[in-house]
Design an enzyme around this catalytic site. Structure first.
Site, PDB file in Angstrom:
ATOM      1  N   GLU A  18       1.020  -3.224  -0.411  1.00 35.77           N
ATOM      2  CA  GLU A  18       1.649  -4.551  -0.385  1.00 35.77           C
ATOM      3  C   GLU A  18       1.797  -5.140  -1.786  1.00 35.77           C
ATOM      4  O   GLU A  18       2.849  -5.698  -2.116  1.00 35.77           O
ATOM      5  CB  GLU A  18       0.859  -5.491   0.525  1.00 35.77           C
ATOM      6  CG  GLU A  18       0.845  -5.079   1.990  1.00 35.77           C
ATOM      7  CD  GLU A  18       2.230  -4.985   2.609  1.00 35.77           C
ATOM      8  OE1 GLU A  18       3.179  -5.608   2.088  1.00 35.77           O
ATOM      9  OE2 GLU A  18       2.382  -4.266   3.606  1.00 35.77           O
ATOM     10  N   GLU A  53       9.885   1.211   0.095  1.00 35.07           N
ATOM     11  CA  GLU A  53       8.722   1.552   0.928  1.00 35.07           C
ATOM     12  C   GLU A  53       7.969   2.754   0.362  1.00 35.07           C
ATOM     13  O   GLU A  53       6.737   2.776   0.317  1.00 35.07           O
ATOM     14  CB  GLU A  53       9.182   1.876   2.358  1.00 35.07           C
ATOM     15  CG  GLU A  53       9.297   0.673   3.246  1.00 35.07           C
ATOM     16  CD  GLU A  53       7.989  -0.090   3.321  1.00 35.07           C
ATOM     17  OE1 GLU A  53       6.947   0.524   3.575  1.00 35.07           O
ATOM     18  OE2 GLU A  53       8.014  -1.304   3.087  1.00 35.07           O
ATOM     19  N   HIS A  81      11.230   2.161   7.124  1.00 38.15           N
ATOM     20  CA  HIS A  81       9.913   2.742   7.417  1.00 38.15           C
ATOM     21  C   HIS A  81      10.016   4.116   8.076  1.00 38.15           C
ATOM     22  O   HIS A  81       9.000   4.746   8.341  1.00 38.15           O
ATOM     23  CB  HIS A  81       9.103   1.810   8.325  1.00 38.15           C
ATOM     24  CG  HIS A  81       8.720   0.523   7.681  1.00 38.15           C
ATOM     25  ND1 HIS A  81       9.465  -0.622   7.821  1.00 38.15           N
ATOM     26  CD2 HIS A  81       7.686   0.203   6.866  1.00 38.15           C
ATOM     27  CE1 HIS A  81       8.905  -1.600   7.130  1.00 38.15           C
ATOM     28  NE2 HIS A  81       7.826  -1.129   6.545  1.00 38.15           N
TER      29      HIS A  81
END
Ligand SMILES: [Zn+2]
Length: 373
Positions: A168, A191, A269
């Site tokens: 994160e 990602e 994702h």
């Protein structure tokens, strides 16, 4: 590189939307609907700012400070002061873990990349634990980290994990290094970079060489009754979990299995599994510690890849970076590892696979759902 002055609203949660939707559908537990609704609201209320400059290096000035807060179940930021720089351990596991993991993230970027703080200018690392009731996620909102606390019936054991924190916070770093767009292949690379550095931060903190690395993101996130090893598997994408409550890990491991979709911001994702595997294969080929060579090549490539790289273009930038920072001898191996996942490096080949958002009343952008995950 040109300064980007696009207004940015940043919100990234560790649990992808499709996983929360599966949990809502399979368990009928209101906490998942609450988490989804709260996430939409958190996204809509996350700070809007002009993305500042393309800050790549900078370790001058005082070391970026650590501030850990405890929301104590309230839906508030940042919460009560819990543990700041130099404070003794509190004895509260979530507080102490959040503090120690953020310190590992800070130290990794300073020691390995000469980067002091998320913005390379000493920006402090702020974390809040025990956020809200029934909030099942951990997120970066553009200014700080926040961790919810899993409920008794949740399949999740905790969200305060080292590689989750590294993943994160790296979204924050990416915003200050050219801010790669969060859609389609550029979004999957965004990602991917968070997975790469989340994993490298964990490997370095624990002193793990590539031979002993597990390449799992979110190791320890599931309770023991869930069939899974983590959220994603970088070396073997698609094998991280398979359980009736959360579904089957949908990540492809090769361009032959690329997921063409506009949902999940164009499959960010899903398709991140493809470059994840290329990175893990290359790091294993290099041996030793992954952050010393592979990580440095990827960090340098990120700085030159621009805002909208395709997979092929990012692969090209890793090869140029390897030559620039002294690893030219490894370019044939690097090219081989990209080929192993079906990617041919190219300076010019753009993303032609990701369909555009559909437009009209069902366009997810109308529901403010873009850019979370
Ligand atoms: Zn992410």
């Amino acid at each position: 590189m040109a300064q980007n002055t696009t207004p940015v609203r940043s919100f990234h949660g560790i649990l992808p939307p499709f996983m929360l939707q599966t949990l809502a559908a399979t368990t009928n537990d209101p906490r998942w609907f609450q988490t989804l609704a709260q996430t939409q609201s958190l996204f809509a209320n996350s700070p809007v700012r002009l993305n500042p400059v393309n800050r790549f290096v900078g370790a001058t000035g005082p070391l970026a400070r650590l501030e850990t807060y405890d929301a104590k179940g309230r839906q508030t930021h940042p919460g009560d002061r819990a543990r700041f720089d130099g404070d003794a351990p509190t004895g509260d596991k979530e507080v102490d873990d959040a503090y120690e993991f953020t310190r590992a993230v800070r130290d990794f970027y300073v020691e390995v990349h000469g980067r002091n703080g998320i913005d390379a200018n000493g920006m402090k690392f702020v974390s809040t634990v025990n956020y809200g009731q029934n909030y099942e996620n951990a997120f970066w909102n553009g200014t700080q980290m926040t961790y919810g606390r899993p409920g008794a019936n949740s399949p999740f054991a905790t969200f305060v994990l080292l590689d989750v924190c590294g993943h994160e916070v790296t979204h924050g770093v990416t915003e200050f290094v050219g801010d790669i767009e969060y859609y389609g292949q550029p979004g999957a690379l965004n990602e991917h970079l968070s997975d790469v550095f989340g994993e490298l931060i964990e490997q370095k903190m624990k002193g793990i060489s590539v031979a002993n690395a597990d390449w799992i993101i979110g190791n320890g996130i599931w309770k023991p009754n869930v069939r899974g090893v983590g959220l994603r598997h970088m070396l073997h994408p698609g094998t991280a979990y398979n359980d009736p409550s959360v579904g089957n890990d949908p990540q492809p491991d090769h361009m032959d299995r690329y997921v063409d979709t506009w949902s999940d911001n164009g499959g960010v994702h899903y398709n991140s599994g493809i470059p994840n595997r290329a990175f893990a294969l290359f790091a294993i080929e290099m041996g030793g510690y992954a952050w010393e060579k592979a990580g440095k090549i990827w960090y340098a490539a990120r700085a030159t890849a621009g805002r909208k790289p395709s997979f092929a273009q990012f692969a090209y930038h890793t090869i140029e970076a390897a030559k620039t920072i002294g690893f030219a001898a490894d370019v044939p191996t690097l090219t081989k590892c990209w080929a192993a996942v079906g990617i041919s490096p190219s300076a010019t080949a753009v993303d032609t696979r990701t369909p555009p958002f559909p437009g009209g009343p069902f366009d997810p952008r109308r529901r403010n759902s873009i850019v979370w995950g």
